[in-house]
Design an enzyme around this catalytic site. Structure first.
Site, PDB file in Angstrom:
ATOM      1  CB  THR A 244      -4.090 -36.598  29.649  1.00  0.00           C
ATOM      2  OG1 THR A 244      -4.315 -35.850  28.467  1.00  0.00           O
ATOM      3  CG2 THR A 244      -4.460 -38.029  29.426  1.00  0.00           C
ATOM      4  CD  GLU A 331      -6.170 -29.364  19.586  1.00  0.00           C
ATOM      5  OE1 GLU A 331      -7.231 -30.001  19.610  1.00  0.00           O
ATOM      6  OE2 GLU A 331      -6.048 -28.204  20.019  1.00  0.00           O
TER       7      GLU A 331
END
Length: 459
Positions: A244, A331
């Site tokens: 990530t 998000e």
């Protein structure tokens, strides 16, 4: 005469009304001033914590002997928030890393890649320096110069060789890194290094994250313990081609760098390379594991030994936990989704299908709207490039059989599928009916909030 009298009366009433309105205007102005004063004290963009955040909050991370941490406010991009973290690692620490394979990877990534590839010895101390707010990516020669300056400054402040300083930056792409602001706080960071400050480091590396991410595990081998503690940041621009955005894992295990590197590569493919938020691979993806060697468990020299297997399983658990937290902080995310593909002609085909479903905006928006639109899953399978046969394909929502034999399942009821989609955590199962290939990936939904965050990211 009557008209004149009326005019005089009207004028008198107007004056009375004005007299009453003036105090009201003054009161409104006073209240407006109070609101402005309050607004100035509240951050303009107060983050809303993801509904998928761990209910227990940030975990209690164990002290990893041989590792110290500190965090500071350097004002790289934002004021009044932690944005730089420093870690100092004891002599004997093995450092392994995997990085983004993006063709436009950042200057810090290129520097770390070169240092890891050089296999620096473990006899000397090491340091990790990370900033948020600016990714130092696509910054030309100035980017490399900033990395060089920071490595030199961190080496001096922490008392480590430059070849053992590993930097990372995350945030806006294409803006010069104000590295002098980071250098200015290095002395203070070095003076405040503490083995208990890893939670502060987790906060310092956040950008659009709504919560800090941490995970831990302890494994017992022959009556002695190996401790593992990790932190991560990531929320958007998540479709890893290695890991990530930023992940740092620390352990007191005793293991050589080549073996740790081999282990890390394998486990990354099973964890961080199986998540996606938006299908976009970052320029800054960095995953570093540091093993200080301070555990009393004998050195791990064979990954097939019982100790090697136990350590690998514990490390994988920490990595998978952090990977899932990144997806849960996607998000604007409101749903955590597992996509499990079986019956593919090959493992590669299974992964193609899984990622095609997980990255499909149509699938992800349907999930956000709690719409059991399984036709979009059929679409994603078909576009994946993997071998598929309409009449052999089956689709499930959890345990609910939705489609099979080229059509909707006879037992399926739309209201049952709709009820399932209201859950926060979902499983989409696809069996291609062609072979033994399988792959599982994790993703989240797309909501209006994702657009709001990314449309306003640089404001």
């Amino acid at each position: 005469m009557a008209k004149d009298k009326k005019n005089k009366v009207d004028t008198g009433e107007t004056k009375k009304k004005k007299a009453k309105i003036k105090p009201l205007k003054r009161e409104i102005e006073r209240l407006r001033a109070q609101l402005v004063a309050v607004a100035e004290k509240v951050p303009a963009k107060t983050p809303v914590i993801s509904p998928l955040a761990p209910e227990a909050g940030f975990p209690a991370l164990p002290v990893i002997e041989g590792a110290e941490f500190a965090a500071a406010e350097a004002g790289v991009r934002y004021k009044g928030r932690l944005d730089v973290m420093l870690a100092r690692l004891a002599p004997g620490t093995a450092v392994a890393g995997v990085f983004t394979r993006s063709a436009t990877r950042s200057a810090p990534v290129l520097d770390c890649e070169a240092k890891i590839a050089a296999k620096p010895g473990q006899k000397q101390c090491a340091a990790i320096l990370v900033n948020s707010g600016n990714s130092n990516a696509f910054t030309g020669a100035a980017g490399a110069e900033a990395v060089s300056a920071l490595c030199a400054a961190a080496a001096e402040a922490a008392g480590v060789p430059e070849a053992r300083v590993f930097t990372a930056s995350t945030g806006v792409i294409g803006e010069p890194l104000p590295h002098e602001r980071i250098s200015a706080v290095l002395g203070d960071l070095a003076a405040r290094l503490s083995p208990e400050a890893l939670p502060l480091a987790a906060r310092a590396i956040m950008t659009t994250d709504t919560f800090p991410k941490g995970a831990t595990a302890t494994v017992e081998i022959d009556g002695q313990q190996i401790r593992i503690a990790g932190i991560a940041k990531g929320s958007g621009m998540i479709a890893p081609d290695m890991a990530t955005m930023l992940v740092y894992i620390f352990t007191d295990a005793k293991i050589g760098q080549p073996l740790l590197q081999k282990m890390l590569g394998k486990l990354t493919d099973e964890t961080f390379n199986c998540i996606t938020v938006d299908g976009d691979t970052s320029t800054s993806d960095t995953l570093i594991v540091a093993a200080t060697g301070k555990s009393k468990v004998p050195e791990i020299t064979d990954l097939r030994s019982s100790a090697g297997r136990a350590f690998q399983e514990a490390l994988k658990g920490v990595m998978l936990d952090l990977a899932h937290q990144v997806v849960k902080d996607g998000e604007g995310a409101t749903k955590f989704v597992e996509v499990a593909v079986t019956g593919a002609a090959s493992p590669a085909d299974a992964r193609k299908v899984a990622m095609s479903i997980a990255n499909s905006p149509l699938v992800k928006t349907a999930i956000a709207g709690e719409d059991p639109n399984w036709g979009r899953i059929v679409m994603a399978v078909g576009k994946s490039g993997a071998r598929a046969d309409r009449d052999l394909l089956s689709i499930r929502f959890g345990e609910i059989l939705v489609a099979e034999k080229g059509w909707v399942a006879e037992s399926y009821a739309e209201e049952v599928g709709a009820a399932y989609m209201t859950r926060e955590e979902l499983v989409i199962g696809v069996d291609l009916g062609l072979g033994k290939g399988a792959s599982t990936v994790w993703t989240c939904d797309f909501t209006k909030r994702y657009i709001e965050i990314n449309a306003d990211y640089r404001s």
